[in-house]
Design a protein around this motif. Sequence first.
Motif, PDB file in Angstrom:
ATOM      1  N   LYS A  77       0.829  -1.203   0.000  1.00 52.62           N
ATOM      2  CA  LYS A  77       0.000   0.000   0.000  1.00 52.62           C
ATOM      3  C   LYS A  77       0.868   1.260   0.000  1.00 52.62           C
ATOM      4  CE  LYS A  77      -3.796   2.232   2.510  1.00 52.62           C
ATOM      5  NZ  LYS A  77      -4.715   2.120   3.694  1.00 52.62           N
ATOM      6  N   GLN A  78       1.918   1.264   0.823  1.00 49.71           N
ATOM      7  CA  GLN A  78       2.817   2.409   0.888  1.00 49.71           C
ATOM      8  C   GLN A  78       3.535   2.647  -0.448  1.00 49.71           C
ATOM      9  OE1 GLN A  78       5.448   1.651   4.200  1.00 49.71           O
ATOM     10  NE2 GLN A  78       3.756   1.614   5.687  1.00 49.71           N
ATOM     11  N   ASN A  79       3.746   1.576  -1.199  1.00 51.96           N
ATOM     12  CA  ASN A  79       4.408   1.677  -2.502  1.00 51.96           C
ATOM     13  C   ASN A  79       3.447   2.040  -3.629  1.00 51.96           C
ATOM     14  OD1 ASN A  79       6.771   0.928  -1.228  1.00 51.96           O
ATOM     15  ND2 ASN A  79       6.650  -1.223  -1.866  1.00 51.96           N
ATOM     16  N   GLY A  80       2.217   2.416  -3.252  1.00 51.64           N
ATOM     17  CA  GLY A  80       1.229   2.769  -4.276  1.00 51.64           C
ATOM     18  C   GLY A  80       0.665   1.567  -5.003  1.00 51.64           C
ATOM     19  N   TYR A  81       0.576   0.456  -4.289  1.00 53.16           N
ATOM     20  CA  TYR A  81       0.071  -0.812  -4.848  1.00 53.16           C
ATOM     21  C   TYR A  81       0.899  -1.250  -6.049  1.00 53.16           C
ATOM     22  CZ  TYR A  81      -3.836   0.215  -1.772  1.00 53.16           C
ATOM     23  OH  TYR A  81      -4.596   0.512  -0.661  1.00 53.16           O
ATOM     24  N   LYS A  82       2.201  -1.147  -5.876  1.00 60.58           N
ATOM     25  CA  LYS A  82       3.143  -1.582  -6.909  1.00 60.58           C
ATOM     26  C   LYS A  82       4.147  -2.535  -6.278  1.00 60.58           C
ATOM     27  CE  LYS A  82       2.863   2.882  -9.317  1.00 60.58           C
ATOM     28  NZ  LYS A  82       1.978   2.409 -10.397  1.00 60.58           N
TER      29      LYS A  82
END
Length: 231
Positions: A77-82
């Motif tokens: 989530k913190q990685n922007g869902y990546k």
Amino acid sequence: MTRYEKMFSVPRSMFNVFRIFATEMKKFLLIIIAVVALFSSCNDYETYGDKKEKERNAISKFINDSAFTVISEDQFKQNGYKTDVERREFVKLDKSGIYMQIIREGCGEHVKDGESLTIDCRFTEFDILNDTTTNWNNTTGLSSVPDRMTVTRSGGSYSATFISGMMSTAYGASVPAGWLIPLTYVKVGRPQAMDEMCAKVRLILPHTQGHAYASSYVQPYFYTITYQREL
């Protein structure tokens, strides 16, 4: 009968005793063999719990041998869902037990709530327990014939059915639940320009998220899948 013959002869009654003893010993040995065979078969029997543990161990070994990096859902989530493909990152989705790597987010739009559409998929399927590729449609001669499925989104859930392709031929029309999980995170469009590409993911699916065969035999599978909206 001579004296010598009498000295070494055995009365008929003794022969009967020996015969009875031999018969009883034979029965006893047969019982022992049957008991040993029974215990041996019991030891060979795997419970559902045994099979699940075997599956967990196989997945863990596969991840370690492949040098994949597992991140949490919070990190995801913190990685922007990546997921970082260069770092070989896979996010573990705790609710489903799936490990997912998003190689390409894709072009177009996310599937909308209430929308029904047809999606073309190209894939490879790898049997983790038996260390072998078992199904695919993305090689020369097959890449022009994708697996096709109809998908409907209702709120946060998806339902789907295979219309045609290798998966439906091998396992039936029901789409593995794990194949639909990435639709929450990727866009399902159709490339219109040279710099556009369809969504692509890698998945490690436990048996609970796989097809009927996986579910029946407690088999984990590894997939590489692309998703493209049909015209």
